[in-house]
Design an enzyme around this catalytic site. Structure first.
Site, PDB file in Angstrom:
ATOM      1  N   ASP A 192       5.710   2.387  -2.086  1.00 42.87           N
ATOM      2  CA  ASP A 192       5.326   3.657  -2.349  1.00 42.87           C
ATOM      3  C   ASP A 192       4.572   3.393  -3.523  1.00 42.87           C
ATOM      4  O   ASP A 192       4.577   4.582  -4.178  1.00 42.87           O
ATOM      5  CB  ASP A 192       6.610   4.595  -2.348  1.00 42.87           C
ATOM      6  N   HIS A 231       3.128   8.639   2.637  1.00 45.86           N
ATOM      7  CA  HIS A 231       4.786   9.407   2.222  1.00 45.86           C
ATOM      8  C   HIS A 231       4.468  10.412   1.563  1.00 45.86           C
ATOM      9  O   HIS A 231       3.849  11.170   1.361  1.00 45.86           O
ATOM     10  CB  HIS A 231       4.689   8.054   1.347  1.00 45.86           C
ATOM     11  N   SER A 276       0.402  12.007   0.727  1.00 43.46           N
ATOM     12  CA  SER A 276       0.283  10.788   0.262  1.00 43.46           C
ATOM     13  C   SER A 276      -0.418   9.734   1.102  1.00 43.46           C
ATOM     14  O   SER A 276       0.896   8.914   1.549  1.00 43.46           O
ATOM     15  CB  SER A 276       0.619   9.589  -0.928  1.00 43.46           C
ATOM     16  N   ASN A 289      -0.181   3.073   4.118  1.00 46.10           N
ATOM     17  CA  ASN A 289       0.963   4.206   4.514  1.00 46.10           C
ATOM     18  C   ASN A 289       1.145   5.698   4.649  1.00 46.10           C
ATOM     19  O   ASN A 289      -0.029   5.563   3.540  1.00 46.10           O
ATOM     20  CB  ASN A 289       2.156   2.822   4.130  1.00 46.10           C
TER      21      ASN A 289
HETATM   22  C1  GRF Z   1       6.796  11.475   7.728  1.00 44.41           C
HETATM   23  O1  GRF Z   1       7.263  12.444   7.055  1.00 44.41           O
HETATM   24  C2  GRF Z   1       5.718  10.067   6.954  1.00 44.41           C
HETATM   25  O2  GRF Z   1       5.612  11.094   6.055  1.00 44.41           O
HETATM   26  C3  GRF Z   1       7.211   9.361   6.738  1.00 44.41           C
HETATM   27  O3  GRF Z   1       8.182   9.338   7.332  1.00 44.41           O
HETATM   28  C4  GRF Z   1       7.550  11.055   8.320  1.00 44.41           C
HETATM   29  C5  GRF Z   1       7.241  10.514  10.215  1.00 44.41           C
HETATM   30  O4  GRF Z   1       7.222  11.394  10.580  1.00 44.41           O
HETATM   31  N1  GRF Z   1       7.513   7.785   6.185  1.00 44.41           N
HETATM   32  P1  GRF Z   1       6.688  10.476  11.739  1.00 44.41           P
HETATM   33  O5  GRF Z   1       7.436   9.516  12.477  1.00 44.41           O
HETATM   34  O6  GRF Z   1       4.874  10.371  11.738  1.00 44.41           O
HETATM   35  O7  GRF Z   1       6.815  12.145  13.144  1.00 44.41           O
END
Ligand code: GRF
Length: 217
Positions: free
Chosen positions: A143, A107, A134, A105
């Site tokens: 997370d 984050h 991260s 994932n």
């Molecule tokens: C990103 O900031 C990611 O870190 C978080 O949600 C957002 C998703 O953006 N989990 P995208 O859909 O990849 O443009």
């Protein structure tokens, strides 16, 4: 042999797009799967000839049945790696266990700071001078899994949530494709519950690579 990558999205999909555009040698983007039929990123995937699917969480009575249907859709593609890219669902322990070591994932914070939502607003509110993103293995705790790579950016005095989010997102688009590249090259290992990135030669000793924004003031 190519490694099959399945990417899960819920919305915009810019991280998915960054991974696809990186055209990583040895990576086959087998499918992009969304839990919302209106996820904007599906269009990009379709236009690039990538298989797409929607497993709409609203059609399932509970997390268990949704996760089972999602896993079935994912496993059709025999994934070596499942990439959560803005996938906004909490996953069951059973689902996570099924993908141990191959579920990651991204984050938008320097974990363990600011797990959960609204990370940029919380970073501004708390007054931290460094913020970032991260990439981590997914475990049953939200997370909290072993961190593979982080990128840090400065928090500027005149930042608002949007400007800070944009600076972090630019780094996300750098470190997520980098992580997938490391997986494809078998360079990510879990040692004693910690993620290590090996140098790809000895395979034994590894290191995580700290990144900072190139143009920091
Ligand atoms: C990103 O900031 C990611 O870190 C978080 O949600 C957002 C998703 O953006 N989990 P995208 O859909 O990849 O443009």
């Amino acid at each position: 042999m190519n490694k099959n990558i399945v990417i899960l999205i819920s919305g915009r999909g810019s991280n998915m797009e960054a991974i696809v555009r990186s055209a990583i040698p040895g990576a086959h983007i087998a499918a992009v799967i969304a839990n919302r039929p209106d996820a904007a990123g599906l269009d990009f995937a379709n236009r690039h000839g990538i298989a797409t699917a929607v497993v709409d969480h609203k059609a399932y009575a509970n997390r268990e049945t949704f996760d089972a249907a999602l896993a079935e859709a994912i496993d059709t593609h025999a994934p070596h790696l499942v990439v959560l890219a803005g996938f906004m669902r909490v996953l069951t322990a059973r689902f996570v266990a099924h993908y141990t070591g191959r579920l990651i994932n991204i984050h938008p914070s320097l974990l363990p700071a600011f797990p959960g939502l609204h990370t940029h607003a919380r970073a501004l509110e708390s007054g931290v001078k460094l913020h970032g993103a991260s990439v981590h293995f997914v475990t049953a705790d939200l997370d909290c899994g072993p961190i593979i790579i982080q990128a840090a950016v400065p928090v500027r005095d005149d930042d608002d949530e949007q400007s800070l989010a944009a600076r972090v997102l630019a780094q996300e688009h750098r470190i997520y494709p980098q992580t997938v590249r490391w997986f494809v090259d078998d360079r990510v290992v879990l040692v004693d519950g910690r993620a290590r990135v090996t140098n790809g030669q000895s395979g034994a000793e590894g290191w995580t690579v700290p990144l900072t924004e190139a143009d920091s003031p």
